[in-house]
Design an enzyme around this catalytic site. Structure first.
Site, PDB file in Angstrom:
ATOM      1  N   GLU A 127      -3.965   7.272  -4.873  1.00 22.99           N
ATOM      2  CA  GLU A 127      -3.862   6.280  -5.713  1.00 22.99           C
ATOM      3  C   GLU A 127      -5.229   7.589  -6.963  1.00 22.99           C
ATOM      4  O   GLU A 127      -6.533   7.703  -6.092  1.00 22.99           O
ATOM      5  CB  GLU A 127      -3.889   5.224  -6.236  1.00 22.99           C
ATOM      6  CG  GLU A 127      -3.161   4.397  -5.508  1.00 22.99           C
ATOM      7  CD  GLU A 127      -3.205   2.821  -5.444  1.00 22.99           C
ATOM      8  OE1 GLU A 127      -4.561   2.246  -6.163  1.00 22.99           O
ATOM      9  OE2 GLU A 127      -2.013   2.702  -5.008  1.00 22.99           O
TER      10      GLU A 127
ATOM     11  N   ARG B 120       0.784  -1.382   0.338  1.00 19.79           N
ATOM     12  CA  ARG B 120       0.326  -0.188  -0.167  1.00 19.79           C
ATOM     13  C   ARG B 120       1.189   1.227   0.316  1.00 19.79           C
ATOM     14  O   ARG B 120       2.128   1.068   0.961  1.00 19.79           O
ATOM     15  CB  ARG B 120      -1.396   0.572   1.398  1.00 19.79           C
ATOM     16  CG  ARG B 120      -2.025  -0.947   0.994  1.00 19.79           C
ATOM     17  CD  ARG B 120      -3.280  -0.109   0.245  1.00 19.79           C
ATOM     18  NE  ARG B 120      -4.306  -1.249   0.392  1.00 19.79           N
ATOM     19  CZ  ARG B 120      -3.821  -2.351  -0.676  1.00 19.79           C
ATOM     20  NH1 ARG B 120      -3.356  -2.717  -1.703  1.00 19.79           N
ATOM     21  NH2 ARG B 120      -5.567  -3.046  -0.639  1.00 19.79           N
TER      22      ARG B 120
ATOM     23  N   HIS C   5      -1.641   0.418  -9.930  1.00 22.93           N
ATOM     24  CA  HIS C   5      -2.119  -0.557  -8.627  1.00 22.93           C
ATOM     25  C   HIS C   5      -2.290  -2.105  -9.844  1.00 22.93           C
ATOM     26  O   HIS C   5      -3.988  -2.447  -9.084  1.00 22.93           O
ATOM     27  CB  HIS C   5      -2.993   0.259  -8.320  1.00 22.93           C
ATOM     28  CG  HIS C   5      -3.029  -0.835  -6.635  1.00 22.93           C
ATOM     29  ND1 HIS C   5      -3.759  -0.277  -5.769  1.00 22.93           N
ATOM     30  CD2 HIS C   5      -3.407  -2.703  -6.331  1.00 22.93           C
ATOM     31  CE1 HIS C   5      -4.043  -0.786  -4.495  1.00 22.93           C
ATOM     32  NE2 HIS C   5      -3.873  -2.203  -5.266  1.00 22.93           N
TER      33      HIS C   5
HETATM   34  C1  8YV Z   1      -7.398  -5.050  -5.807  1.00 21.48           C
HETATM   35  C2  8YV Z   1      -5.359  -5.503  -4.371  1.00 21.48           C
HETATM   36  O1  8YV Z   1      -6.943  -4.218  -6.670  1.00 21.48           O
HETATM   37  O2  8YV Z   1      -6.247  -7.121  -3.223  1.00 21.48           O
HETATM   38  C3  8YV Z   1      -5.942  -6.428  -2.384  1.00 21.48           C
HETATM   39  O3  8YV Z   1      -6.107  -5.660  -1.731  1.00 21.48           O
HETATM   40  O4  8YV Z   1      -5.046  -3.886  -3.434  1.00 21.48           O
HETATM   41  C4  8YV Z   1      -5.647  -5.589  -5.052  1.00 21.48           C
HETATM   42  O5  8YV Z   1      -6.381  -7.221  -5.178  1.00 21.48           O
HETATM   43  C5  8YV Z   1      -8.109  -4.232  -5.271  1.00 21.48           C
HETATM   44  O6  8YV Z   1      -8.001  -5.150  -3.636  1.00 21.48           O
HETATM   45  C6  8YV Z   1      -9.176  -4.377  -6.000  1.00 21.48           C
HETATM   46  O7  8YV Z   1     -10.159  -3.039  -5.198  1.00 21.48           O
END
Ligand code: 8YV
Length: 320
Positions: free
Chosen positions: A260, A231, A278
């Site tokens: 983001e 993150r 991302h």
């Molecule tokens: C996805 C992510 O882009 O799983 C996560 O925590 O950051 C990614 O797999 C996201 O969750 C989709 O919005």
């Protein structure tokens, strides 16, 4: 138990369509209509489906008094207030495991791209620069010392991959991982000081906010590389940008950012930085598996009030 379902934030289109068509879900509107919508429908909502991008903060939760579950598409749930959920007895489910391989693959790909400057080389060829000069030499990946911040499922999968590259692995986690053969570092600074590549695979949220600050980055040093597939909040991004510009660290591969989709303009001009939008879990196969697990969690909750993959902070006693 209220069974009404609410979509909070954008979802994968096929998931959103399934929720609307097969579960008769409502969609939380943005802007001016939100307050009236919540006044009308808030009390009837039993389940929310959201993603790490949007999540359910405490103030929204307070307007959903019958809420029983938050089903998060994604492994990271730092945008949902899990403490408020625990206090209210609201379950939170996420989608672990199914995305581990793709996120770890991305970490390795991003590392290779950053050290070998593959994306920059692609730009070099497309610009027509190859005819004039050979491409500058880059840095070898195999055998480099890799330090992983967060040796959870994803961190472990990254470590396994780098072992195949002959890289000595060390890590920092809140606690030493029992049975791990990798070298434990007591702090992120200690870890950074002893590695060539620092890979961030820890969860986001207040507990890891700026865990990688200027001191850690300076310990990584002018020959060191930072890779972040965790993150943006884990890193002091201003310090990172500063050190990248001044040569305080050698380079960075980033899939995530503080705000983001905003990417600092200073980074755009740097060839020692690889910038991804991302996308770590973003393959057809993995996103389909995440979608299925999201629906399976929802179905389980509708069937018996439990979920398949509860997040640890809100796991009822006895649940797996
Ligand atoms: C996805 C992510 O882009 O799983 C996560 O925590 O950051 C990614 O797999 C996201 O969750 C989709 O919005």
């Amino acid at each position: 138990m209220s069974r009404r379902i609410l979509q909070v934030g954008p979802l994968k289109p096929s998931l959103a369509a399934t929720l609307t068509e097969e579960y008769d879900a409502l969609v939380l509107p943005d802007g001016d209509h939100r307050a009236a919508f919540l006044a009308d429908h808030g009390p009837s909502i039993g389940a929310v489906v959201t993603t790490g991008r949007t999540g359910v903060p405490a103030d929204l939760m307070a307007q959903l008094p019958s809420l029983g579950v938050i089903v998060n598409f994604g492994v990271g749930y730092d945008t949902t207030d899990v403490e408020a959920a625990a206090e209210r007895g609201v379950l939170v489910a996420n989608t672990p495991d199914v995305l581990t391989d793709c996120v770890a693959d991305t970490a390795v790909g991003l590392t290779i791209d950053t050290l070998r400057r593959l994306s920059a080389a692609d730009r070099f060829v497309r610009r027509g620069d190859w005819s004039g000069a050979s491409y500058p030499l880059t840095r070898k990946v195999s055998g480099k010392r890799v330090g992983i911040v967060g040796l959870g499922r994803i961190g472990q999968a990254i470590a396994t991959r780098f072992e195949a590259f002959g890289c000595p692995i060390s890590y920092h986690s809140r606690r030493e991982v029992e049975g791990s053969t990798y070298t434990y570092a007591a702090s992120p600074t200690d870890l950074a000081a002893d590695v060539d590549i620092l890979v961030l695979a820890t969860s986001g949220g207040s507990g890891t906010q700026h865990l990688v600050d200027r001191t850690v980055l300076e310990a990584l040093g002018p020959e060191g590389y930072l890779i972040n597939i965790a993150r943006g909040s884990v890193v002091d991004q201003d310090a990172l940008v500063d050190l990248l510009i001044t040569g305080g660290i050698a380079g960075a591969g980033l899939d995530v950012y503080t705000e983001e989709p905003t990417v600092p303009a200073e980074l755009m001009a740097l060839d020692n930085v690889v910038l991804l939008p991302h996308l770590a879990s973003g393959t057809v196969e993995t996103r389909a598996a995440m979608e299925q697990l999201t629906l399976d969690n929802l179905d389980r909750w509708l069937a018996d009030g439990t979920v398949l993959t509860p997040v640890p902070e809100v796991t009822p006693r006895g649940a797996t």
